[in-house]
Design a protein around this motif. Structure first.
Motif, PDB file in Angstrom:
ATOM      1  N   HIS A 189       6.987  -2.624 -12.699  1.00  0.00           N
ATOM      2  CA  HIS A 189       6.429  -2.312 -11.377  1.00  0.00           C
ATOM      3  C   HIS A 189       7.469  -1.722 -10.432  1.00  0.00           C
ATOM      4  O   HIS A 189       7.131  -0.999  -9.492  1.00  0.00           O
ATOM      5  CB  HIS A 189       5.793  -3.570 -10.753  1.00  0.00           C
ATOM      6  CG  HIS A 189       6.784  -4.664 -10.445  1.00  0.00           C
ATOM      7  ND1 HIS A 189       7.203  -4.944  -9.174  1.00  0.00           N
ATOM      8  CD2 HIS A 189       7.446  -5.525 -11.261  1.00  0.00           C
ATOM      9  CE1 HIS A 189       8.067  -5.947  -9.198  1.00  0.00           C
ATOM     10  NE2 HIS A 189       8.230  -6.323 -10.456  1.00  0.00           N
ATOM     11  N   GLU A 193       7.042   1.613  -8.173  1.00  0.00           N
ATOM     12  CA  GLU A 193       7.137   1.510  -6.723  1.00  0.00           C
ATOM     13  C   GLU A 193       8.202   2.460  -6.184  1.00  0.00           C
ATOM     14  O   GLU A 193       8.017   3.109  -5.155  1.00  0.00           O
ATOM     15  CB  GLU A 193       7.422   0.050  -6.381  1.00  0.00           C
ATOM     16  CG  GLU A 193       7.428  -0.277  -4.907  1.00  0.00           C
ATOM     17  CD  GLU A 193       8.810  -0.240  -4.359  1.00  0.00           C
ATOM     18  OE1 GLU A 193       9.694  -0.891  -4.952  1.00  0.00           O
ATOM     19  OE2 GLU A 193       9.031   0.452  -3.338  1.00  0.00           O
ATOM     20  N   LEU A 219       1.278  -2.379  -7.552  1.00  0.00           N
ATOM     21  CA  LEU A 219       0.617  -3.616  -7.126  1.00  0.00           C
ATOM     22  C   LEU A 219      -0.180  -4.219  -8.252  1.00  0.00           C
ATOM     23  O   LEU A 219      -0.237  -5.443  -8.408  1.00  0.00           O
ATOM     24  CB  LEU A 219      -0.341  -3.318  -5.970  1.00  0.00           C
ATOM     25  CG  LEU A 219       0.171  -3.623  -4.574  1.00  0.00           C
ATOM     26  CD1 LEU A 219      -0.924  -3.319  -3.583  1.00  0.00           C
ATOM     27  CD2 LEU A 219       0.582  -5.081  -4.462  1.00  0.00           C
ATOM     28  N   ASN A 223       1.205  -8.138  -8.254  1.00  0.00           N
ATOM     29  CA  ASN A 223       0.509  -8.179  -6.969  1.00  0.00           C
ATOM     30  C   ASN A 223       1.304  -8.869  -5.864  1.00  0.00           C
ATOM     31  O   ASN A 223       0.811  -9.047  -4.759  1.00  0.00           O
ATOM     32  CB  ASN A 223      -0.892  -8.815  -7.114  1.00  0.00           C
ATOM     33  CG  ASN A 223      -0.796 -10.256  -7.569  1.00  0.00           C
ATOM     34  OD1 ASN A 223       0.299 -10.821  -7.700  1.00  0.00           O
ATOM     35  ND2 ASN A 223      -1.938 -10.862  -7.821  1.00  0.00           N
ATOM     36  N   ASN A 225       4.371  -7.591  -5.099  1.00  0.00           N
ATOM     37  CA  ASN A 225       5.374  -6.616  -4.679  1.00  0.00           C
ATOM     38  C   ASN A 225       5.051  -6.153  -3.263  1.00  0.00           C
ATOM     39  O   ASN A 225       4.188  -5.302  -3.041  1.00  0.00           O
ATOM     40  CB  ASN A 225       5.374  -5.446  -5.679  1.00  0.00           C
ATOM     41  CG  ASN A 225       6.483  -4.444  -5.385  1.00  0.00           C
ATOM     42  OD1 ASN A 225       6.873  -4.253  -4.243  1.00  0.00           O
ATOM     43  ND2 ASN A 225       6.975  -3.803  -6.427  1.00  0.00           N
ATOM     44  N   ALA A 228       5.268  -2.445  -2.435  1.00  0.00           N
ATOM     45  CA  ALA A 228       4.118  -1.657  -2.897  1.00  0.00           C
ATOM     46  C   ALA A 228       2.950  -1.825  -1.925  1.00  0.00           C
ATOM     47  O   ALA A 228       2.242  -0.860  -1.615  1.00  0.00           O
ATOM     48  CB  ALA A 228       3.712  -2.103  -4.296  1.00  0.00           C
ATOM     49  N   LEU A 229       2.768  -3.038  -1.435  1.00  0.00           N
ATOM     50  CA  LEU A 229       1.667  -3.295  -0.515  1.00  0.00           C
ATOM     51  C   LEU A 229       1.866  -2.543   0.799  1.00  0.00           C
ATOM     52  O   LEU A 229       0.962  -1.865   1.294  1.00  0.00           O
ATOM     53  CB  LEU A 229       1.586  -4.805  -0.262  1.00  0.00           C
ATOM     54  CG  LEU A 229       0.330  -5.375   0.365  1.00  0.00           C
ATOM     55  CD1 LEU A 229      -0.910  -4.856  -0.331  1.00  0.00           C
ATOM     56  CD2 LEU A 229       0.367  -6.893   0.312  1.00  0.00           C
ATOM     57  N   ALA A 260      -5.149  -3.103   2.517  1.00  0.00           N
ATOM     58  CA  ALA A 260      -3.732  -3.428   2.417  1.00  0.00           C
ATOM     59  C   ALA A 260      -3.280  -4.242   3.612  1.00  0.00           C
ATOM     60  O   ALA A 260      -2.529  -5.222   3.473  1.00  0.00           O
ATOM     61  CB  ALA A 260      -2.893  -2.141   2.317  1.00  0.00           C
ATOM     62  N   GLN A 263      -4.263  -7.811   3.247  1.00  0.00           N
ATOM     63  CA  GLN A 263      -3.408  -8.510   2.284  1.00  0.00           C
ATOM     64  C   GLN A 263      -2.040  -8.813   2.879  1.00  0.00           C
ATOM     65  O   GLN A 263      -1.462  -9.885   2.653  1.00  0.00           O
ATOM     66  CB  GLN A 263      -3.226  -7.657   1.025  1.00  0.00           C
ATOM     67  CG  GLN A 263      -4.502  -7.355   0.277  1.00  0.00           C
ATOM     68  CD  GLN A 263      -5.239  -8.622  -0.103  1.00  0.00           C
ATOM     69  OE1 GLN A 263      -4.668  -9.546  -0.681  1.00  0.00           O
ATOM     70  NE2 GLN A 263      -6.507  -8.692   0.254  1.00  0.00           N
TER      71      GLN A 263
END
Lengths: 306, 217
Positions: A189, A193, A219, A223, A225, A228-229, A260, A263
């Motif tokens: 990942h 990223e 992500l 999930n 990271n 990335a978010l 996003a 989250q």
């Protein structure tokens, strides 16, 4: 000053295992390695068996990082005694000369290794590191490209090259290096990223859309990271705000950004207790019915475009 | 803490604060990652009115926020950081007033494209933004002299100005505290924005270091 074993209440086996973990993870926490390694070698050297040689190497390199030439020389001398004709030890001698900024002598060491063994990758990479240390970025890039033509599978080298290109603001070529890494490490990942970050920095609508897809992919692979978010939020927001996109693309990207943002806010709430100040909220459109399935759509698009 | 002397006709009144955090945290950041380039933002107290005809007064940088280590030339996380830190500044009546950077190589102390771009961005909100470069080659435990170079924007170029102990509100205190923190390896506890992105619980306002500074005052 209290010893490491006293301070942390650990035995020599734990110290040895810690050093091994740091070796395996390739950590550059040199001060800690010197503290632990120096004590381990001097107090418990006899118990380490053959492990001691790799520990000498690890501690020597860390000692160079900390300007502890005394310790570095001690380790090097032990290694020279045990492995008198070793190229690996000769490379360590070269590294010590590099640390002392005696680059010409270091280069001579590496050239000698390469004359004996032209396939010695370590010596070639050290020569490139010298160019980097001297600020000769263009030459370092050229040499590294030549190296990679021969040793196409060297991931460390591809990553180093991507960093050199990023520092020169040559984002297109940096992206190419990261593409090589993603091909050989599709589940990593971090490469995904970082590729997304490079594309975002390159700019332009097409690159922004690509960056959003790869942030989403990162992500999906991990999930947690946060980069990335955040990246997904930033790229989707920028696309939605662009005057060049149609209404549907705008709407879709606003949904992705809103998802996003939700989250991110959730992640901050979870860590709120530790932070001391209130959870930060991001400016965003009201969280709509955007669900995780939107993320899957993004990933499908990423796969199709490859 | 810095005093940035301005040569402008437009003066900005400033309150003088005695928190000594900015210089310490900058050096601690550089010391924590000796093998990387590091950068960060400098913040000053926000001033209510701008008196157009008052002569230039010093602007005091009261704090700094360490940003990244390693690769500095990527945009997305920088934008995130600028947004979040700007929000934090507004809540605390601060303003982002400058940018610091310590380059990867020991002998390299010139501001590069990244420094200029970020500083230009900061200038949009704060016209007298400065670039502060750390001179790595003079970084020692004892910190006998200030080891920064300050660049101001004049006529489309960044020009360095003379730095001496007068640029600090209380140089002796700053020197003593920074030296003590370096010796005590406080940099191991320094949090930058990269650390925060790795784990949101890491607080980039560095309350632990701030407390250490207060304790040493």
């Amino acid at each position: 000053m209290a010893s490491v074993s006293e301070l942390y209440d650990v035995g020599w086996e734990e110290m040895r295992d810690k050093l091994r973990k740091w070796r395996e993870d390739n950590c550059r926490n040199s001060e800690q390695i010197v503290d632990v390694g120096e004590e381990l070698i001097s107090e418990h050297g006899s118990k380490l068996g053959d492990d001691i040689w790799i520990i000498y190497e690890q501690v020597m390199i860390a000692a160079l990082d900390c300007s502890r030439d005394d310790l570095a020389l001690t380790c090097l001398q032990e290694l020279r005694k045990q492995f008198p004709d070793s190229h690996r030890v000769k490379r360590l001698s070269g590294m010590r000369l590099e640390a002392l900024e005696r680059y010409d002598e270091a280069n001579k060491h590496y050239d000698a290794i390469l004359q004996d063994d032209p396939t010695n990758t370590a010596a070639r990479k050290r020569k490139i590191s010298i160019l980097k240390a001297q600020g000769k970025s263009a030459e370092a890039i050229r040499e590294l490209n030549e190296y990679l033509e021969q040793f196409v599978g060297d991931q460390e080298a591809w990553h180093e090259l991507s960093e050199l290109y990023i520092n020169e603001h040559d984002y297109g070529k940096a992206a190419f290096c990261l593409e090589e890494l993603m091909m050989t490490n599709p589940h990593n990942h971090l490469y995904c990223e970082q590729y997304a970050e490079v594309k975002y920095t390159q700019g332009g609508l097409e690159n922004l859309e690509l960056s959003r897809k790869y942030f989403a992919q990162a992500l999906r692979l991990n999930n947690r990271n946060m980069r990335a978010l955040f990246g997904l939020y930033m790229s989707a927001s920028h696309i939605a705000a662009s005057p060049k996109v149609g209404a549907k693309v705008k709407k879709d990207n606003m949904k992705y950004a809103a998802w996003a943002a939700t989250q991110i806010n959730r992640a901050y709430k979870v860590s709120q207790a530790w932070m001391g100040h209130s959870a930060l909220t991001l400016p965003c459109t009201p969280a709509s019915q955007t669900s995780f399935s939107q993320l899957d759509k993004l990933i499908l698009q990423a796969q199709e475009s490859r | 803490m810095f005093l940035l002397y301005m040569n402008l006709l437009e003066g900005v009144a400033s309150a003088v604060y005695s928190r000594k955090k900015a210089y310490c945290k900058m050096l601690l950041h550089a010391a924590k990652y000796p093998h990387c380039a590091v950068n960060g933002l400098l913040v000053a107290e926000k001033v209510k009115e701008k008196k157009k005809d008052s002569h230039s007064a010093p602007i005091l940088c009261v704090d700094c926020v360490p940003l990244f280590h390693g690769t500095l030339a990527l945009a997305p996380m920088l934008e995130v950081a600028l947004t979040l830190i700007d929000t934090w500044c507004k809540e605390n009546r601060y303003v982002i007033a400058g940018y610091y950077q310590a380059n990867e190589r020991t002998k390299d102390f010139r501001p590069n494209q990244v420094a200029e771009k970020v500083a230009a961005r900061i200038s949009e909100n704060f016209s007298e933004a400065a670039i502060v470069m750390v001179d790595n080659s003079r970084l020692t435990m004892s910190c006998f002299e200030p080891i920064v170079l300050i660049y101001d924007h004049h006529e489309n170029k960044w020009k360095s100005r003379d730095v001496n102990t007068d640029c600090f509100e209380d140089w002796l205190e700053a020197q003593k505290i920074t030296s003590a923190l370096l010796e005590g390896r406080s940099y191991e506890n320094l949090i930058d924005f990269d650390n925060h992105l790795d784990d949101l619980r890491n607080d980039w306002t560095n309350p632990v270091i701030n407390k250490s500074v207060l304790d040493l005052c």
